[in-house]
Design a protein around this motif. Structure first.
Motif, PDB file in Angstrom:
ATOM      1  N   GLN A 141       0.983  -1.238   0.305  1.00 36.38           N
ATOM      2  CA  GLN A 141       0.509   0.138  -0.256  1.00 36.38           C
ATOM      3  C   GLN A 141       0.825   1.340  -0.058  1.00 36.38           C
ATOM      4  O   GLN A 141       1.668   1.487   0.992  1.00 36.38           O
ATOM      5  CB  GLN A 141      -1.022  -0.079   1.452  1.00 36.38           C
ATOM      6  N   ASP A 142       0.413   2.420  -0.758  1.00 37.43           N
ATOM      7  CA  ASP A 142       1.650   2.920  -1.332  1.00 37.43           C
ATOM      8  C   ASP A 142       3.161   2.678  -0.978  1.00 37.43           C
ATOM      9  O   ASP A 142       3.493   3.770  -0.313  1.00 37.43           O
ATOM     10  CB  ASP A 142       1.209   4.218  -0.010  1.00 37.43           C
ATOM     11  N   ARG A 144       4.748   0.621   0.470  1.00 37.21           N
ATOM     12  CA  ARG A 144       5.243   0.230   1.345  1.00 37.21           C
ATOM     13  C   ARG A 144       4.277  -1.011   1.714  1.00 37.21           C
ATOM     14  O   ARG A 144       3.361  -1.162   1.523  1.00 37.21           O
ATOM     15  CB  ARG A 144       4.378   0.687   2.824  1.00 37.21           C
TER      16      ARG A 144
END
Length: 351
Positions: A141-142, A144
């Protein structure tokens, strides 16, 4: 502690025994290339059984002492992409395009009636902890790596975990989304070892505890020079084993301090597949001999010092069998052709 280094064969400086063993062939499994099947098996949080893919939609459950064919089987939805076997061995969590659901039977034998949930989060791995109450997901997510925990009864986010927990891994770009995410559940606690491997750039193993206040990140083991496989905890949960291509290491838990190491020779011998069986009395590692006989053997290591104790030579040629997986119950699987063997009692009792 000074590591023991070298090839564990007769004539080495340790003089450890080398014994050839016979394998009991169970079956040639019709393994499939179904996305959920991986190398043809699904592990459980315990060491008592393993799930084996015998079709594009069928998962059989083989116990440590059971004969073939297994009596237990689970039919999966056609759209299955990720599968996690519940520790009860009666049901599985299945993730498919846009949804996650439970399939099989509840602990009392009744059909699972959990309502499927819509699912849009990027997910690389799905697995239960040893309690069977927490269903863990791992993804990106994003940029990471994140983990989340669902209630296995309702598939809803466990309170305090819906935002997820970022792991101690380097940022990942779009080209890294296919990195390998693997689980190493603690044998007694609602703790998950979450491994993220970025190929030859290394592996990061982060411990996460599911507590009353949500998810708590513990220690991290980072191997930035080479990937490794989190082979498993010892039964009492006091330590764990990791296997790289040229080494085997023991760390303490929860400190994640390296306590012992065994190094394979620099040339000619590889722990291919990086799999191992970790028991109270021994660590067994599948090792490929590339220079001499061209055979496979199981290296038996002392669980405390990782000093080699015995080399169990297997009647398998490295030309015919190019990789093997050591599975719970003393099973040996060749994923390329689906051959499945059981190790003899002399090896299992030596553990």
């Amino acid at each position: 502690m000074v590591p023991w280094v070298g090839r564990p064969r007769p004539g080495t400086l340790w003089g450890i025994p080398s014994r050839r063993v016979e394998l009991t062939r169970l079956t040639a499994l019709p393994l499939t290339d179904a996305e959920w099947a991986g190398d043809g098996f699904v592990l459980t949080p315990s060491a008592e059984a393993v799930g084996l893919a015998v079709g594009s939609r069928r998962l059989v459950v083989l116990g440590a002492l059971e004969a073939w064919p297994p009596a237990r089987a689970l039919e999966l939805p056609r759209t299955a992409q990720l599968v996690a076997l519940h520790p009860s061995l009666r049901s599985v969590a299945v993730l498919g395009p846009g949804r996650i659901e439970m399939v099989g039977r509840a602990a009392d034998g009744s059909p699972v009636e959990t309502t499927a949930r819509a699912w849009t989060r990027h997910t690389q791995a799905l697995g239960f902890d040893v309690t069977g109450e927490g269903l863990w997901t791992s993804g990106v997510q994003d940029g990471r790596a994140f983990v989340r925990v669902l209630d296995s009864q309702t598939l809803s986010d466990v309170a305090g975990t819906d935002a997820g927990l970022a792991l101690d891994t380097p940022p990942q770009g779009e080209d890294d989304l296919d990195g390998l995410h693997e689980w190493m559940p603690h044998p007694r606690l609602p703790v998950m070892g979450v491994a993220v491997s970025q190929g030859q750039e290394g592996t990061w193993l982060t411990f996460v505890e599911h507590g009353a206040a949500g998810l708590v990140r513990g220690a991290t083991v980072a191997s930035v020079d080479a990937p490794f496989y989190p082979a498993g905890f010892f039964p009492d949960g006091s330590g764990f084993i990791g296997v790289g291509g040229t080494w085997v290491r023991r760390w303490t838990y929860p400190e994640a301090t390296m306590a012992a190491e065994f190094l394979l020779p620099e040339q000619g011998t590889l722990a291919t597949g990086y799999t191992a069986l970790v028991t109270e009395r021994a660590v067994l590692v599948a090792v490929e001999d590339l220079l001499e006989a061209g055979e496979w053997y199981l290296l038996q290591l002392d669980p405390v010092s990782l000093r080699p104790v015995c080399a169990w030579e297997l009647p398998l040629s490295t030309e015919a069998v190019t990789s093997v997986h050591l599975l719970p119950g003393g099973l040996l699987l060749s994923p390329e052709d689906g051959q499945l063997w059981r190790l003899p009692d002399e090896v299992l009792l030596a553990r």
